[in-house]
Design a protein around this motif. Structure first.
Motif, PDB file in Angstrom:
ATOM      1  N   VAL A 195      -8.718  32.085 115.122  1.00 39.64           N
ATOM      2  CA  VAL A 195      -9.275  33.050 116.061  1.00 39.64           C
ATOM      3  C   VAL A 195      -9.730  32.324 117.321  1.00 39.64           C
ATOM      4  CG1 VAL A 195     -11.573  32.888 115.027  1.00 39.64           C
ATOM      5  CG2 VAL A 195     -10.942  34.931 116.326  1.00 39.64           C
ATOM      6  N   LEU A 196      -9.616  32.987 118.458  1.00 38.04           N
ATOM      7  CA  LEU A 196     -10.030  32.409 119.733  1.00 38.04           C
ATOM      8  C   LEU A 196     -11.322  33.079 120.182  1.00 38.04           C
ATOM      9  CD1 LEU A 196      -8.889  30.303 121.789  1.00 38.04           C
ATOM     10  CD2 LEU A 196      -8.064  32.237 123.115  1.00 38.04           C
ATOM     11  N   LEU A 197     -12.427  32.317 120.163  1.00 36.92           N
ATOM     12  CA  LEU A 197     -13.741  32.839 120.541  1.00 36.92           C
ATOM     13  C   LEU A 197     -14.127  32.373 121.937  1.00 36.92           C
ATOM     14  CD1 LEU A 197     -15.983  32.330 117.378  1.00 36.92           C
ATOM     15  CD2 LEU A 197     -14.830  34.411 118.107  1.00 36.92           C
ATOM     16  N   LYS A 198     -14.912  33.202 122.630  1.00 39.91           N
ATOM     17  CA  LYS A 198     -15.444  32.803 123.933  1.00 39.91           C
ATOM     18  C   LYS A 198     -16.718  33.588 124.221  1.00 39.91           C
ATOM     19  CE  LYS A 198     -13.562  34.138 127.742  1.00 39.91           C
ATOM     20  NZ  LYS A 198     -12.651  34.381 128.872  1.00 39.91           N
ATOM     21  N   ASN A 199     -17.431  33.111 125.231  1.00 40.14           N
ATOM     22  CA  ASN A 199     -18.648  33.775 125.714  1.00 40.14           C
ATOM     23  C   ASN A 199     -19.642  34.072 124.592  1.00 40.14           C
ATOM     24  OD1 ASN A 199     -17.385  33.703 128.163  1.00 40.14           O
ATOM     25  ND2 ASN A 199     -16.979  35.891 128.288  1.00 40.14           N
ATOM     26  N   GLY A 210     -16.606  28.684 126.109  1.00 40.64           N
ATOM     27  CA  GLY A 210     -15.299  28.638 125.441  1.00 40.64           C
ATOM     28  C   GLY A 210     -14.156  28.608 126.441  1.00 40.64           C
ATOM     29  N   PRO A 211     -12.952  28.992 126.033  1.00 41.32           N
ATOM     30  CA  PRO A 211     -12.600  29.507 124.703  1.00 41.32           C
ATOM     31  C   PRO A 211     -12.542  28.407 123.632  1.00 41.32           C
ATOM     32  CG  PRO A 211     -10.643  29.356 126.053  1.00 41.32           C
ATOM     33  CD  PRO A 211     -11.795  28.989 126.943  1.00 41.32           C
ATOM     34  N   ILE A 212     -12.799  28.811 122.381  1.00 41.30           N
ATOM     35  CA  ILE A 212     -12.803  27.886 121.258  1.00 41.30           C
ATOM     36  C   ILE A 212     -11.851  28.403 120.183  1.00 41.30           C
ATOM     37  CG2 ILE A 212     -14.239  26.720 119.540  1.00 41.30           C
ATOM     38  CD1 ILE A 212     -16.685  27.626 121.201  1.00 41.30           C
ATOM     39  N   VAL A 213     -10.928  27.564 119.756  1.00 35.69           N
ATOM     40  CA  VAL A 213     -10.039  27.921 118.655  1.00 35.69           C
ATOM     41  C   VAL A 213     -10.740  27.579 117.338  1.00 35.69           C
ATOM     42  CG1 VAL A 213      -7.829  27.486 117.518  1.00 35.69           C
ATOM     43  CG2 VAL A 213      -7.944  27.567 120.012  1.00 35.69           C
ATOM     44  N   ALA A 243      -5.529  23.970 123.885  1.00 35.57           N
ATOM     45  CA  ALA A 243      -4.845  22.862 123.208  1.00 35.57           C
ATOM     46  C   ALA A 243      -3.875  23.380 122.151  1.00 35.57           C
ATOM     47  CB  ALA A 243      -5.874  21.923 122.569  1.00 35.57           C
ATOM     48  N   ASP A 244      -4.250  24.455 121.473  1.00 33.84           N
ATOM     49  CA  ASP A 244      -3.373  25.059 120.465  1.00 33.84           C
ATOM     50  C   ASP A 244      -2.407  26.006 121.175  1.00 33.84           C
ATOM     51  OD1 ASP A 244      -2.156  26.426 118.382  1.00 33.84           O
ATOM     52  OD2 ASP A 244      -3.984  26.538 117.179  1.00 33.84           O
TER      53      ASP A 244
END
Length: 246
Positions: free
Chosen positions: A66-70, A87-90, A129-130
């Protein structure tokens, strides 16, 4: 005349020195306020207690990202919110039921009773990166597995904004070295409709699956010991210390 000029120069120099000292003191005071924060973290866990039957039924999951942000922690007491991670964070979820650490940082002391975040596909100018999130189109969540023995990869394009209440609230104080909140996610609802599994490969099921993904982020819990268990006492160590002092 020379003596008067010298006195004037000394007076100006003294004034500049005093202004500089006040500015430095102000910076120091501001820095000390910002420094009054405690280590904190956010994690995620698949609630496998709600997922019984996935492996033995028609759907078997092999990976979920999942891609999380904010990400924000919110306080109803201070009526304020704090940006924790933009983020964004994978996040690759642990299908064995373990806790997945998302991000760590420092936030000011206080009581935080809500966490707000977005599940969001990358912006056009975002570098992820992903590359599986940006290959072809852009995606917010990627889930792989098998449906009735046939491999599938479901790529969600839906942007979801969620706000969950932290139960009990996460309290940040100088006495804590680590404060953590864990998001609990129920994967058993992703590919079900009316209690029956649906085919992730059918475009006609996309709306139902995307709605299910949003509903699967069920709750957020205070989880200072990072075990992902709801309702246990994360302050046992503190209580033991108190008992030992008596």
């Amino acid at each position: 005349m020379f003596i008067k000029n010298m006195k004037l120069i000394k007076g100006i120099s003294l004034a500049i020195l005093m202004v500089s000292m006040i500015a430095i003191a102000s910076c120091d005071s501001s820095s000390s306020k910002k420094a009054a924060s405690t280590g904190s973290s956010l994690s995620m866990k698949l609630d496998m207690t709600l997922a019984k039957g996935i492996a033995g039924d028609t759907v078997i999951l092999t990976s979920a990202k999942v891609l999380l942000k904010n990400i924000k922690f919110k306080s109803s007491i201070d009526e304020d919110s704090l940006d924790f991670k933009v983020g964004p964070i994978v996040v690759e979820l642990n299908l064995a039921g373990g806790v997945t650490n998302i991000s760590a940082g420092k936030i000011p002391n206080g009581t935080y009773d809500k966490v707000k975040f977005k599940i969001h596909k990358p912006e056009d100018d975002s570098e992820i990166a992903d590359t599986s999130f940006t290959t072809g189109e852009r995606y917010s969540m990627i889930i792989s597995g098998t449906y009735n023995g046939t491999p599938f990869t479901y790529r969600s394009k839906k942007d979801i904004e969620q706000e969950l209440r932290i139960e009990p609230p996460m309290v940040i104080s100088d006495s804590l070295t680590d404060a953590n909140t864990t998001l609990l996610v129920a994967p058993n609802v992703w590919f079900k409709k009316n209690g029956v599994y649906i085919d992730p490969a059918l475009e006609s099921n996309r709306s139902d699956i995307d709605d299910n993904i949003k509903k699967s982020f069920k709750k957020a819990i205070k989880d200072n010991d990072h075990d992902g268990k709801d309702g246990d006492d994360d302050d046992d160590d503190d209580d033991d210390d108190k008992d030992g002092d008596d």
